[in-house]
Design an enzyme around this catalytic site. Structure first.
Site, PDB file in Angstrom:
ATOM      1  N   TYR A 145       0.832  -1.208   0.000  1.00 34.00           N
ATOM      2  CA  TYR A 145       0.000   0.000   0.000  1.00 34.00           C
ATOM      3  C   TYR A 145       0.867   1.259   0.000  1.00 34.00           C
ATOM      4  O   TYR A 145       0.726   2.133  -0.850  1.00 34.00           O
ATOM      5  CB  TYR A 145      -0.916  -0.021   1.224  1.00 34.00           C
ATOM      6  N   GLU A 147       4.133   1.810  -0.674  1.00 38.47           N
ATOM      7  CA  GLU A 147       4.965   2.029  -1.858  1.00 38.47           C
ATOM      8  C   GLU A 147       4.121   2.155  -3.128  1.00 38.47           C
ATOM      9  O   GLU A 147       4.490   2.867  -4.060  1.00 38.47           O
ATOM     10  CB  GLU A 147       5.997   0.901  -2.010  1.00 38.47           C
ATOM     11  N   GLY A 148       2.981   1.459  -3.154  1.00 38.60           N
ATOM     12  CA  GLY A 148       2.064   1.614  -4.289  1.00 38.60           C
ATOM     13  C   GLY A 148       1.588   3.046  -4.422  1.00 38.60           C
ATOM     14  O   GLY A 148       1.578   3.623  -5.522  1.00 38.60           O
ATOM     15  N   ARG A 186      -9.936  -1.026  10.864  1.00 36.18           N
ATOM     16  CA  ARG A 186      -9.460   0.306  11.253  1.00 36.18           C
ATOM     17  C   ARG A 186      -9.954   0.628  12.653  1.00 36.18           C
ATOM     18  O   ARG A 186     -10.991   0.140  13.097  1.00 36.18           O
ATOM     19  CB  ARG A 186      -9.930   1.348  10.242  1.00 36.18           C
ATOM     20  N   VAL A 187      -9.221   1.478  13.312  1.00 35.19           N
ATOM     21  CA  VAL A 187      -9.403   1.605  14.751  1.00 35.19           C
ATOM     22  C   VAL A 187     -10.784   2.162  15.123  1.00 35.19           C
ATOM     23  O   VAL A 187     -11.423   1.671  16.058  1.00 35.19           O
ATOM     24  CB  VAL A 187      -8.232   2.424  15.357  1.00 35.19           C
ATOM     25  N   THR A 210      -0.394   7.600  18.667  1.00 33.18           N
ATOM     26  CA  THR A 210      -1.379   8.644  18.394  1.00 33.18           C
ATOM     27  C   THR A 210      -1.871   8.593  16.953  1.00 33.18           C
ATOM     28  O   THR A 210      -1.172   8.122  16.061  1.00 33.18           O
ATOM     29  CB  THR A 210      -0.792  10.048  18.656  1.00 33.18           C
ATOM     30  N   ASP A 273       3.721  -0.625  12.202  1.00 34.26           N
ATOM     31  CA  ASP A 273       2.607   0.253  12.563  1.00 34.26           C
ATOM     32  C   ASP A 273       3.175   1.580  13.069  1.00 34.26           C
ATOM     33  O   ASP A 273       3.968   1.592  14.007  1.00 34.26           O
ATOM     34  CB  ASP A 273       1.767  -0.406  13.670  1.00 34.26           C
ATOM     35  N   PRO A 274       2.812   2.712  12.448  1.00 34.26           N
ATOM     36  CA  PRO A 274       3.413   3.981  12.874  1.00 34.26           C
ATOM     37  C   PRO A 274       2.993   4.380  14.285  1.00 34.26           C
ATOM     38  O   PRO A 274       1.842   4.180  14.672  1.00 34.26           O
ATOM     39  CB  PRO A 274       2.897   4.997  11.839  1.00 34.26           C
TER      40      PRO A 274
END
Length: 312
Positions: A145, A147-148, A186-187, A210, A273-274
């Site tokens: 995702y 890099e795409g 998704r969260v 965050t 995961d950031p």
């Protein structure tokens, strides 16, 4: 002036809201979707509208239509969906961009790319300005995702430089609202669905990471503001809500608004995961005169109302 506008991924979460708004503004909309993550339920209310046309099509194949403008939104956007078939995810971003840019070139049409904050990866700069080049793992599980989408941006700017194409590139930060897929992982949707069912709310990591959550109506307003700028404005421009919340704060807010008895449990953090994600929106503020107006609690109430109707 009424235009004929193509929206790829038009039956998805963001795409369906964009179709609504374009029709409201008096345009004719051609909605293209292969229904991998999009749903007819999202656009069912538009099917009888004479200004709306639906076409089942996969953007990895060329499309031969006549339109005035193109919004390229086609791509699964949640980790569960884009990791289900990572090769196809990359193809959708890259081949999809090539096909839509080719169409725009033939028609001399203005084209909008829905890019993502994921182009910044797990950032070392906080908040993220558009000038930041990112820190992305090119071989990780999210890279199909990340890099795409980065490659799609490359293609947009090369078409702009090489062929003088009129491009608009938006980098979308976390967005939520009605019509989110209940199982997209998704969260916001995860927490709401778990709380409505009285299940434990799952936080990955310790909950201190965050995110900044933008309500869908604000985001669509940003799309249109960017699309309506003059040709000198190409982007990329960050679109998102700069108000930052920890994942733990979000869970507590959802539990409180629903009045749920759900408990919070903690699981290991997934790979790549950031830890922080917050947009610098100075460019959107100055160039587009755009800032989000819907605060998290207000947006969550509307989103919860939607999920209460569909979650069993």
């Amino acid at each position: 002036m009424s235009k004929r506008i193509l929206v790829t991924g038009g039956a998805g979460f963001l795409g369906s809201h964009l179709c609504d708004r374009l029709i409201e503004d008096g345009h004719d909309v051609l909605c293209v979707d292969n229904f991998f993550t999009g749903s007819k339920d999202n656009i069912r209310h538009l099917l009888g509208n004479p200004r709306f046309e639906l076409m089942r099509h996969d953007v990895t194949f060329p499309l031969y239509v006549e339109v005035d403008e193109i919004f390229n939104l086609a791509c699964p956007a949640s980790p569960i969906h884009y990791q289900h078939d990572p090769v196809q995810t990359t193809k959708t971003s890259v081949h999809g961009a090539i096909n839509m840019l080719g169409l725009a070139k033939r028609l001399n049409a203005k084209i909008f790319q829905a890019s993502t904050s994921e182009v910044y990866g797990d950032p070392e700069v906080h908040p993220q300005p558009e000038e930041y080049w990112g820190r992305v793992n090119p071989i990780g599980i999210r890279s199909c995702y990340d890099e795409g989408k980065r490659c799609a941006e490359t293609l947009f700017f090369d078409y702009h430089r090489q062929h003088g194409l009129k491009i608009k590139v938006a980098r979308i930060f976390n967005t939520y609202g009605p019509r989110m897929h209940p199982n997209d992982g998704r969260v916001v949707s995860n927490f709401i669905v778990q709380a409505l069912r009285g299940q434990d709310i799952t936080i990955y990591g310790d909950g201190s990471q965050t995110r900044s959550f933008c309500y869908v109506d604000d985001l669509i307003r940003g799309f249109l503001a960017l699309m309506n700028t003059d040709a000198s404005v190409t982007g990329p421009i960050n679109l998102g809500n700069p108000n930052e919340f920890t994942i733990r704060q979000l869970a507590e807010m959802v539990i409180e608004l629903i009045g749920s008895k759900s408990k919070v449990i903690y699981m290991p953090l997934p790979g790549d995961d950031p830890k922080q994600r917050q947009p610098n929106i100075e460019k959107a503020r100055t160039v587009l005169d755009w800032v989000p107006s819907i605060q998290l609690e207000q947006g969550l109430i509307k989103t919860i109302e939607y999920f209460q109707k569909i979650v069993k």
